[in-house]
Design a protein around this motif. Structure first.
Motif, mmCIF file in Angstrom:
data_model
loop_
_atom_site.group_PDB
_atom_site.id
_atom_site.type_symbol
_atom_site.label_atom_id
_atom_site.label_comp_id
_atom_site.label_asym_id
_atom_site.label_seq_id
_atom_site.Cartn_x
_atom_site.Cartn_y
_atom_site.Cartn_z
ATOM 1 N N GLY A 46 0.807 -1.209 0.000
ATOM 2 C CA GLY A 46 0.000 0.000 0.000
ATOM 3 C C GLY A 46 0.845 1.265 0.000
ATOM 4 O O GLY A 46 2.042 1.241 0.266
ATOM 5 N N TYR A 47 0.199 2.374 -0.284
ATOM 6 C CA TYR A 47 0.880 3.669 -0.312
ATOM 7 C C TYR A 47 1.003 4.280 1.075
ATOM 8 O O TYR A 47 1.848 5.122 1.310
ATOM 9 C CB TYR A 47 0.119 4.638 -1.219
ATOM 10 N N PHE A 48 0.138 3.877 1.995
ATOM 11 C CA PHE A 48 0.104 4.479 3.311
ATOM 12 C C PHE A 48 0.623 3.544 4.388
ATOM 13 O O PHE A 48 0.463 2.325 4.303
ATOM 14 C CB PHE A 48 -1.330 4.863 3.704
ATOM 15 N N THR A 49 1.177 4.137 5.421
ATOM 16 C CA THR A 49 1.505 3.377 6.622
ATOM 17 C C THR A 49 0.202 3.147 7.385
ATOM 18 O O THR A 49 -0.833 3.753 7.064
ATOM 19 C CB THR A 49 2.476 4.164 7.527
ATOM 20 N N LYS A 50 0.248 2.343 8.395
ATOM 21 C CA LYS A 50 -0.932 2.086 9.235
ATOM 22 C C LYS A 50 -1.402 3.406 9.857
ATOM 23 O O LYS A 50 -2.594 3.697 9.891
ATOM 24 C CB LYS A 50 -0.568 1.066 10.323
ATOM 25 N N ARG A 51 -0.476 4.217 10.323
ATOM 26 C CA ARG A 51 -0.827 5.493 10.944
ATOM 27 C C ARG A 51 -1.517 6.414 9.940
ATOM 28 O O ARG A 51 -2.523 7.045 10.245
ATOM 29 C CB ARG A 51 0.408 6.187 11.518
ATOM 30 N N GLN A 52 -0.980 6.497 8.727
ATOM 31 C CA GLN A 52 -1.591 7.347 7.704
ATOM 32 C C GLN A 52 -3.001 6.871 7.357
ATOM 33 O O GLN A 52 -3.915 7.681 7.203
ATOM 34 C CB GLN A 52 -0.727 7.373 6.444
ATOM 35 N N THR A 53 -3.176 5.566 7.246
ATOM 36 C CA THR A 53 -4.499 5.010 6.975
ATOM 37 C C THR A 53 -5.461 5.377 8.093
ATOM 38 O O THR A 53 -6.602 5.794 7.839
ATOM 39 C CB THR A 53 -4.431 3.476 6.822
ATOM 40 N N ASP A 54 -5.003 5.251 9.324
ATOM 41 C CA ASP A 54 -5.838 5.609 10.474
ATOM 42 C C ASP A 54 -6.238 7.086 10.436
ATOM 43 O O ASP A 54 -7.372 7.440 10.760
ATOM 44 C CB ASP A 54 -5.116 5.299 11.791
ATOM 45 N N VAL A 55 -5.298 7.953 10.030
ATOM 46 C CA VAL A 55 -5.580 9.396 9.943
ATOM 47 C C VAL A 55 -6.676 9.649 8.900
ATOM 48 O O VAL A 55 -7.620 10.407 9.150
ATOM 49 C CB VAL A 55 -4.295 10.194 9.602
ATOM 50 N N VAL A 56 -6.566 9.016 7.748
ATOM 51 C CA VAL A 56 -7.562 9.204 6.688
ATOM 52 C C VAL A 56 -8.924 8.673 7.134
ATOM 53 O O VAL A 56 -9.953 9.328 6.946
ATOM 54 C CB VAL A 56 -7.115 8.537 5.367
ATOM 55 N N VAL A 57 -8.942 7.496 7.742
ATOM 56 C CA VAL A 57 -10.204 6.917 8.219
ATOM 57 C C VAL A 57 -10.846 7.830 9.255
ATOM 58 O O VAL A 57 -12.062 8.083 9.222
ATOM 59 C CB VAL A 57 -9.987 5.490 8.775
ATOM 60 N N GLU A 58 -10.061 8.350 10.165
ATOM 61 C CA GLU A 58 -10.587 9.259 11.183
ATOM 62 C C GLU A 58 -11.141 10.533 10.543
ATOM 63 O O GLU A 58 -12.203 11.024 10.930
ATOM 64 C CB GLU A 58 -9.494 9.592 12.206
ATOM 65 N N TRP A 59 -10.422 11.043 9.552
ATOM 66 C CA TRP A 59 -10.879 12.227 8.831
ATOM 67 C C TRP A 59 -12.245 11.952 8.188
ATOM 68 O O TRP A 59 -13.162 12.776 8.265
ATOM 69 C CB TRP A 59 -9.836 12.620 7.782
ATOM 70 N N LEU A 60 -12.373 10.777 7.554
ATOM 71 C CA LEU A 60 -13.637 10.408 6.915
ATOM 72 C C LEU A 60 -14.765 10.241 7.934
ATOM 73 O O LEU A 60 -15.901 10.641 7.678
ATOM 74 C CB LEU A 60 -13.465 9.111 6.108
ATOM 75 N N LYS A 61 -14.446 9.665 9.082
ATOM 76 C CA LYS A 61 -15.460 9.466 10.127
ATOM 77 C C LYS A 61 -16.033 10.789 10.621
ATOM 78 O O LYS A 61 -17.194 10.856 11.014
ATOM 79 C CB LYS A 61 -14.868 8.710 11.319
ATOM 80 N N ASN A 62 -15.206 11.821 10.615
ATOM 81 C CA ASN A 62 -15.632 13.126 11.121
ATOM 82 C C ASN A 62 -16.387 13.963 10.093
ATOM 83 O O ASN A 62 -16.820 15.069 10.394
ATOM 84 C CB ASN A 62 -14.430 13.910 11.644
ATOM 85 N N LYS A 63 -16.543 13.444 8.885
ATOM 86 C CA LYS A 63 -17.251 14.179 7.839
ATOM 87 C C LYS A 63 -18.710 13.754 7.798
ATOM 88 O O LYS A 63 -19.040 12.596 8.008
ATOM 89 C CB LYS A 63 -16.588 13.919 6.487
#
Length: 90
Positions: A46-63
């Protein structure tokens, strides 16, 4: 399906494959079991680390709603990943 008594021509119609294909994979299953028919492809890294994936998922959850163009812009700005198309990253 073959092990439960369905005929090869019935299975081939259901799956859209040849009877030879059904017979081949049945033989593999009988000799090697479930391990013999598991998908061997593991995918690409993948292009993202686990931390980066978590950041994106959290960002999406807050939308309240999701927009692909907005996500593409966010990922480019935050992580420098630029997409060539909506199907796959560059």
């Amino acid at each position: 399906m073959a092990l439960s008594g369905k005929l090869y021509y019935e299975i081939s119609k259901i799956l859209g494959v040849s009877e030879f294909f059904v017979d081949y994979w049945k033989k593999i299953f009988k000799t090697k079991g479930i391990e013999g028919i598991k998908l061997g492809y593991k995918g690409s890294q993948g292009y993202f680390t686990k931390r980066q994936t978590d950041v994106v998922v959290e960002w999406l959850k807050n939308k309240e709603s999701w927009n692909l163009d907005e996500l593409v812009t966010y990922v480019e700005q935050e992580f420098g990943v630029i997409y060539k198309s909506k199907q796959s990253p560059a």
